[in-house]
Write an enzyme that holds these catalytic residues in place. Structure first.
Site, short mmCIF file in Angstrom:
data_model
loop_
_atom_site.label_atom_id
_atom_site.label_comp_id
_atom_site.label_asym_id
_atom_site.label_seq_id
_atom_site.Cartn_x
_atom_site.Cartn_y
_atom_site.Cartn_z
N ASP A 258 0.84 -1.19 0.00
CA ASP A 258 0.00 0.00 0.00
C ASP A 258 0.88 1.24 0.00
O ASP A 258 2.07 1.21 0.33
CB ASP A 258 -0.90 -0.01 1.23
CG ASP A 258 -2.17 0.82 1.06
OD1 ASP A 258 -2.28 1.55 0.06
OD2 ASP A 258 -3.06 0.72 1.92
N ASP B 265 -10.79 2.06 -2.41
CA ASP B 265 -11.17 1.74 -1.03
C ASP B 265 -12.69 1.71 -0.85
O ASP B 265 -13.16 1.32 0.21
CB ASP B 265 -10.57 2.78 -0.08
CG ASP B 265 -9.08 2.61 0.11
OD1 ASP B 265 -8.54 1.52 -0.21
OD2 ASP B 265 -8.42 3.57 0.59
#
Length: 699
Positions: free
Chosen positions: A446, A516
């Site tokens: 990430d 997300d």
């Protein structure tokens, strides 16, 4: 067909022909389209009469510098220190073969050799283009613009541009505009491709019917750093697209004898509209995956939405047991597993399992998860560092910062300068340790903040930093190392959702995280845009209980599963809060997905309608034509009332054999291909039935 003035490169179904212009020292596009398109007068020919512009400004040039092309968009701006900008080159040589072409131009006064490079990608309809710039003089060169390539598209009524726009949690929104005159630019200066735009563009003639088979041209830039794609509707109705990276410092300095190679620009064509172009990109990304394409992408469970930073071995193991009972194959612990990570203010950089979270030892926990029949995965953010971490205390010089200026926190963290070799070695050693010391089969990489104060204080003015390119090189070096040293590990790419998705990343990862946002109708729209540019085997998608952010209308658990199984299925909900009925339904959906995931990941994809329609779908055709999988969605009214009382909605399928027979084994219904193509597949929506997965078997 080759000669000293005209060359044709052939992909699987298309031809790309380049010629030397009779008007000056540059290369022009002669033809681009299906095989044979190069036979006949060029559709990009022009009158060769100009007023207030030069012939180079009007020509369908493949690549031209400022100097020869002074008024319309130049692709290269170069100068020597203390001299005016501009390049006036001469053609030096051509180096063609069956699959590639190099055209070299030189400017001896400036001291620059420019080589335009072309290469076809085997088994695809993609052509790579890039440029090699070599300083041949005794003085360094300053490159203010260094695009990779320019492409020309013949249009009659202006261009219809299709691009993917958005923001965090709303990435990959398919957006269109008509450009008849002027300039349109998309890009990013955030150190990654970004959430606002994807480095991808499709161009059609504005006169072509929307969403219908029509000649469609596409480009995608292979660069996970700062970038731009600029479209210019130029004099004479020509449309020209140029693309390249954007140096953070505003210019790149090229030392005598050095060569700079620009990022590759992938160019694609389809005669079958945007839908056909998407399949060209899907085939290309399967080529990028190589042998990893045939690795089964496991159904994962990620514990983030269930536990957040509150990672505890007992709670995680409870979730893992429940997930295994559903048929999940992989358990991933997200943020919060390492020391100092009680919230987002600490811990980043100190990548050791927290002994308080795993009182019996981290390896014992991993073994317990694996004893359930699950693979094990872990989340990391290797480029980030928390101000209170040990890493920051020991190496404050590793952080991007500008002397005398405050270090701005984003998400309570700073960013490592991955262009530094010592930082790269630290990241490589850290990941090697984690993957060697522990039985980890999946790594989620990430990145949750862009670089802001992007400086390297210990560098001097003579260093001529190129920080963006340095960071990209470091990032790719680490990924290349992981692929070589840990080939069995599955790697997921993520940057706060879909912030870093490009072909350089996709060539080195197995899946990416588009957003997300996992809310059902929001996610459907994100995935619809994503599948225009990227293949389903790369698209990680979870089933969660998240409410809608931009479209809050509720949808069923079935809708959420059908949406998520359009790519690589995952689950991220708090399973402890699900009822027994929900768990039973989830297990059934996971089992159904496993039976068709080979078709979803490797089949031909067709987008049926859009999320703006009351009914839309994604159709997947097996490579051998024996199975057709349709993921269908009701996006319209929630009261269950059919559009026409008493009549099911019909979804017209595409690409089937009209003479063949197809059977829906779930309902024992048989259709002819002609029926499915003409009338369509019936979908009887109701308030309790808002999505379906239909599997048709060719008889």
């Amino acid at each position: 067909m080759t000669s000293h003035q005209r060359w044709t490169l052939r992909t699987q179904h298309t031809s790309y022909t380049v010629r030397l212009s009779p008007d000056g020292p540059w290369a022009e596009l002669d033809a681009w389209g299906p095989h044979g398109v190069e036979t006949g007068p060029s559709a990009l020919d022009w009158s060769h009469r100009t007023h207030f512009i030069t012939p180079a400004d009007a020509a369908p040039a493949e690549y031209l510098p400022h100097g020869i092309r002074p008024f319309t968009g130049a692709d290269l701006v170069a100068s020597r220190p203390g001299h005016e900008r501009g390049t006036w080159w001469t053609f030096e040589e051509a180096d063609p073969d069956e699959h590639s072409l190099k055209l070299t131009f030189t400017d001896d006064l400036l001291g620059l050799r420019t080589t335009l490079c072309y290469a076809t990608v085997p088994g695809t309809d993609v052509l790579h283009r890039w440029t090699e710039l070599t300083c041949t003089g005794d003085e360094e060169l300053r490159l203010e613009r260094l695009d990779s390539a320019a492409v020309n598209v013949p249009v009659t009524a202006g261009a219809r541009l299709t691009y993917l726009s958005g923001q965090w949690s709303q990435e990959f929104q398919r957006t269109q505009l008509h450009l008849t005159r002027g300039t349109f630019t998309i890009g990013s200066t955030q150190g990654v491709p970004g959430h606002a735009y994807a480095p991808w563009l499709a161009v059609q003639d504005a006169a072509a019917p929307p969403d219908a088979p029509a000649p469609t041209y596409g480009v995608a830039l292979e660069w996970p750093g700062n970038w731009h794609i600029t479209t210019e509707a130029e004099p004479g109705a020509a449309v020209r697209v140029r693309a390249g990276r954007v140096p953070h410092e505003g210019a790149v300095h090229l030392a005598p004898g050095d060569t700079l190679t620009t990022p590759r620009l992938a160019c694609a064509f389809s005669a079958d509209g945007l839908d056909g172009l998407s399949r060209v990109w899907h085939h290309y990304e399967r080529h990028l995956a190589g042998e990893r394409l045939h690795r089964t992408r496991k159904v994962l469970y990620n514990s983030w939405e269930a536990t957040g930073f509150d990672v505890d071995a007992a709670d995680q193991l409870q979730l893992a047991k429940t997930a295994a009972d559903l048929g999940v194959e992989l358990f991933v612990v997200d943020d919060g597993w390492f020391t100092g990570r009680a919230d987002d203010t600490g811990g980043l950089g100190d990548w050791y399992p927290d002994p308080e979270a795993f009182p019996q030892g981290f390896d014992r926990f991993v073994a317990d998860v694996r004893a359930l029949g699950l693979d094990f995965g872990l989340w990391v953010e290797p480029e980030a560092v928390s101000p209170g971490s040990r890493l920051h205390a020991e190496h404050p010089d590793w952080i991007y910062r500008i002397d005398g200026r405050p270090a701005r926190l984003v998400r309570n963290q700073l960013l490592l300068d991955l262009g530094r070799t010592d930082v790269q070695e630290f990241v490589i050693a850290t990941l090697d340790r984690l993957l060697t010391d522990h039985d980890i089969g999946y790594l989620k990489w990430d990145m949750n903040r862009p670089p802001t104060e992007r400086g390297r204080p210990d560098a001097g003015p003579a260093d001529h930093l190129d920080l963006d390119a340095g960071h990209v090189a470091g990032y790719l070096r680490v990924l290349d190392h992981l692929r070589h040293a840990h080939p069995a590990v599955t790697i997921e790419g993520c940057a706060g959702g879909g912030g870093r998705i490009d072909h350089a990343t996709l060539a080195r990862t197995d899946v990416v995280w588009p957003s997300d946002n996992t809310a059902p109708l929001d996610r459907l729209r994100i995935q619809y845009g994503f599948l225009h540019a990227h293949a389903p085997h790369t698209m990680s998608s979870w089933v969660t209980d998240a409410p809608g952010v931009f479209d809050p209308r509720p949808r069923s658990l079935a809708f959420r599963f059908v949406t998520a199984l359009c790519g690589v299925l995952g689950v991220g909900a708090d399973l402890r809060a699900w009822t027994g009925e929900q768990r039973t339904e989830a297990a059934e959906w996971i089992a159904r997905y496993k039976r068709v995931r080979d078709v979803v990941h490797h089949g031909e994809v067709r987008l049926l309608g859009t999320p703006d329609d009351a009914t839309c779908a994604v159709q997947y055709d097996a490579e051998d034509g024996r199975r057709v999988v349709v993921a269908a969605f009701s996006t319209g009214r929630l009261d269950g009332a059919p559009l026409v009382p008493g009549r099911a909605v019909r979804l017209r399928l595409r690409g089937l054999d009209p003479a063949a027979t197809y059977r829906d084994t779930a309902t024992a219904t048989t259709y002819s291909g002609a029926h499915l193509l003409h009338y369509g597949l019936p979908c009887a929506w109701s308030a309790d039935h808002d999505a379906e997965l239909v599997v048709l078997t060719r008889q």
